[in-house]
Design a protein around this motif. Structure first.
Motif, short mmCIF file in Angstrom:
data_model
loop_
_atom_site.label_atom_id
_atom_site.label_comp_id
_atom_site.label_asym_id
_atom_site.label_seq_id
_atom_site.Cartn_x
_atom_site.Cartn_y
_atom_site.Cartn_z
N ASP A 179 0.99 -1.18 -0.02
CA ASP A 179 0.32 -0.03 0.07
C ASP A 179 0.94 1.33 0.05
N PRO A 180 1.22 1.99 -1.31
CA PRO A 180 1.89 3.09 -1.23
C PRO A 180 0.95 4.21 -0.63
N GLY A 181 1.51 4.75 0.40
CA GLY A 181 0.57 5.98 1.12
C GLY A 181 0.27 7.23 0.12
N HIS A 182 -0.68 7.44 0.68
CA HIS A 182 -1.36 9.09 -0.16
C HIS A 182 -1.61 8.81 -1.46
N GLY A 183 -1.38 9.81 -2.11
CA GLY A 183 -1.66 9.87 -3.79
C GLY A 183 -2.80 10.68 -4.17
N ALA A 236 -10.18 -2.88 1.39
CA ALA A 236 -11.32 -3.48 0.71
C ALA A 236 -10.19 -4.24 -0.35
N ARG A 237 -9.52 -3.45 -1.07
CA ARG A 237 -8.79 -4.22 -2.13
C ARG A 237 -7.85 -5.38 -1.66
N ALA A 238 -7.36 -5.14 -0.40
CA ALA A 238 -6.43 -6.30 0.13
C ALA A 238 -7.23 -7.28 0.33
N ARG A 239 -8.74 -7.18 0.96
CA ARG A 239 -9.39 -8.52 1.17
C ARG A 239 -9.86 -9.08 -0.35
N GLU A 240 -10.04 -8.31 -1.36
CA GLU A 240 -10.49 -9.01 -2.64
C GLU A 240 -9.37 -9.57 -3.51
N ALA A 241 -8.20 -9.18 -2.74
CA ALA A 241 -6.82 -9.87 -3.61
C ALA A 241 -6.55 -11.17 -2.69
N GLY A 242 -7.54 -11.44 -1.72
CA GLY A 242 -7.17 -12.49 -0.81
C GLY A 242 -5.44 -12.40 -0.14
N ALA A 243 -5.44 -11.16 0.45
CA ALA A 243 -4.04 -10.82 0.93
C ALA A 243 -3.80 -11.70 2.23
N ASP A 244 -2.63 -12.29 2.22
CA ASP A 244 -2.01 -12.94 3.39
C ASP A 244 -1.39 -11.92 4.25
N VAL A 245 -0.88 -10.85 3.83
CA VAL A 245 -0.12 -9.83 4.43
C VAL A 245 -0.23 -8.44 3.90
N PHE A 246 -0.58 -7.41 4.82
CA PHE A 246 -0.93 -6.07 4.41
C PHE A 246 0.26 -5.16 4.75
N VAL A 247 0.93 -4.35 3.79
CA VAL A 247 2.14 -3.62 4.26
C VAL A 247 1.84 -2.19 3.60
N SER A 248 1.77 -1.44 4.66
CA SER A 248 1.55 0.20 4.04
C SER A 248 2.91 0.97 4.28
N LEU A 249 3.17 1.76 3.22
CA LEU A 249 4.51 2.38 2.98
C LEU A 249 4.12 3.93 3.17
N HIS A 250 5.02 4.55 4.07
CA HIS A 250 4.89 5.89 4.29
C HIS A 250 6.29 6.48 4.59
N ALA A 251 6.53 7.81 4.53
CA ALA A 251 7.67 8.51 4.72
C ALA A 251 7.45 9.92 5.31
N ASP A 252 7.01 10.15 6.50
CA ASP A 252 6.52 11.43 6.87
C ASP A 252 7.54 12.42 7.07
N ALA A 253 7.05 13.64 7.66
CA ALA A 253 7.97 14.77 7.94
C ALA A 253 7.45 15.49 9.08
N LEU A 254 8.35 15.79 10.01
CA LEU A 254 7.95 16.43 11.36
C LEU A 254 8.28 17.99 11.34
N SER A 255 7.21 18.53 11.73
CA SER A 255 7.39 20.23 11.77
C SER A 255 8.31 20.40 12.92
N GLU A 256 8.41 19.48 14.01
CA GLU A 256 9.32 20.04 15.25
C GLU A 256 10.14 18.84 15.61
N GLY A 257 11.35 19.28 16.07
CA GLY A 257 12.32 18.19 16.28
C GLY A 257 13.05 17.16 15.13
N GLN A 258 13.62 16.23 15.30
CA GLN A 258 14.29 15.69 14.44
C GLN A 258 14.15 14.06 14.31
#
Length: 405
Positions: A179-183, A236-258
């Motif tokens: 699952d490539p996040g956002h879009g 829903a798409r994961a269920r329709e594909a008969g998923a054994d595993v669901f992996v969502s991908l993200h790369a966020d940004a922090l407004s404060e701190g590091q």
């Protein structure tokens, strides 16, 4: 908003009847010729000029208050959403893809405004079209009563997973839904010209290829291009594909701190710390801003049944996170100082599928941004996730008889 919506469709039908042949035969996507959102006495006027008429609809949504316009498809090009806004009654305007073939405009409202009129007028000579939406001030109760996405199968994303028989598969091959996040309308975190949505789609395609080459995995993406997919539709798409595993991908940004390095999240009703809670709130809110409210999608009985399923499934997701972390550490070396976390991400709420959210890094950190932009580093990360999945598969298969008992 069924009244204005029906009026929009009626107006559109009339327009297509008398548009000249030149306009009907016009090729390519509609292009914006200009647009504005200006304050007026007692309300606001939105104007959008297009190179040609297109099917469209407009409605309002609450929590937070916003105006949503959908189009069959508009190529936004160089048009900048902030340049449209000339009134304090609108906080922010966003333009982007909604799903393949459809585009969306979202205007966050600073105060309740209801749709007074909405029309498209076309130029009989050029085929160009102008959409005018008049909004008038109202109290919150009136706004809530008038708001809601029209239910029309020609426009809507699936609101629930369809019950489908699982495809016949080789039991030795696992189906991994990536699952490539956002879009689309939701670009995710941004730094300069780099958008989280683009990076995650690139990495998802690379990971898909790495998994397929092993011969042990079938890999499916929840989105294939730069378009919006709701959190509910991803599951829903994961269920329709008969998923054994669901992996969502993200790369966020922090407004404060590091922060830097990869972290892996599993589902929890309460986030593991304040940063996790803020991150979960951000991702869930992005789904609401794009026009899909998941809060009423399940009744009480379904909630109880799914909670029980999640309780049984949670140890498998935790084990998956642990193996993925080990694979990533072996492949790229550095991970977040607190790499195993839990948060209330809606995208992890598939009750019957082991699910994790992998935060590959942080765009707000120079080192992580350089890594995420480096195809060689991404290949190492993909290999780490592959190794983690294979280790988890073997352990999960060994434990399966115990679970059945």
């Amino acid at each position: 908003m069924r009244g204005p919506f029906a009026a929009c469709l009626a107006m559109l039908a009339t327009i297509w009847v008398w548009l000249p042949a030149q306009a009907q035969e016009m090729g390519g996507l509609a292009r914006p010729l200009g647009g504005s959102i200006e304050g007026r006495w007692g309300g606001t006027e939105l104007r959008l000029d297009l190179s040609q008429g297109v099917p469209w609809r407009v409605f309002t949504l609450g929590d937070p208050n916003r105006l949503v316009m959908d189009f069959r498809e508009v190529q936004w090009g160089e048009m900048q959403a902030p340049d449209m806004n000339g009134t304090d009654r609108v906080r922010e305007v966003r333009l982007g893809g909604y799903r393949p073939g459809w585009s969306r405009l979202v205007a966050d409202l600073a105060e309740p405004l209801v749709i007074e009129s909405a029309v498209m007028l076309s130029d009989a000579d050029t085929g160009a079209a102008t959409i005018r939406v008049i909004l008038k001030a109202a109290d919150q109760a009136a706004f809530d009563a008038a708001s809601g996405a029209p239910q029309d199968p020609r426009w809507d994303l699936p609101r629930a997973a369809r019950i489908m028989p699982l495809p016949e598969r080789d039991p030795k091959r696992l189906t991994v839904v990536i699952d490539p996040g956002h879009g689309g309308i939701d670009p995710g975190a941004e730094r300069g010209e780099v958008r989280e949505a683009d990076l995650m789609l690139t990495f998802a395609r690379e990971l898909q290829e790495v998994l397929r080459r092993t011969g042990s995995f079938d890999a499916v993406l929840t989105r294939e291009g730069d378009h919006f997919v709701s959190l509910e539709a991803r599951v829903a798409r994961a269920r329709e594909a008969g998923a054994d595993v669901f992996v969502s991908l993200h790369a966020d940004a922090l407004s404060e701190g590091q922060a830097r390095g990869a972290a892996i999240y599993t589902l929890s009703e309460e986030a593991s710390d304040a940063a996790s809670a803020a991150l979960a709130e951000r991702h869930d809110r992005d789904d609401l801003l794009a026009g899909v409210d998941l809060s009423r999608s399940d009744d009480r009985v379904a909630d109880v049944l799914m909670d029980l399923a999640r309780l049984q499934n949670a140890p498998r997701s935790t084990a998956l996170a642990r193996h993925l972390l080990s694979g990533i550490e072996n492949a790229v070396g550095r991970v977040h100082k607190r790499p195993l976390r839990h948060a209330g991400f809606s995208v992890l709420k598939a009750a019957d599928i082991p699910s994790v959210l992998v935060e590959l890094g942080f765009l707000s950190t120079d080192e992580d941004l350089a890594n995420l932009s480096d195809p060689i580093w991404r290949q190492g990360m993909a290999a780490g996730i592959r190794d983690g999945l294979m280790a988890w598969r073997d352990e999960d298969a060994a434990l399966a008889p115990l679970r059945r008992k």
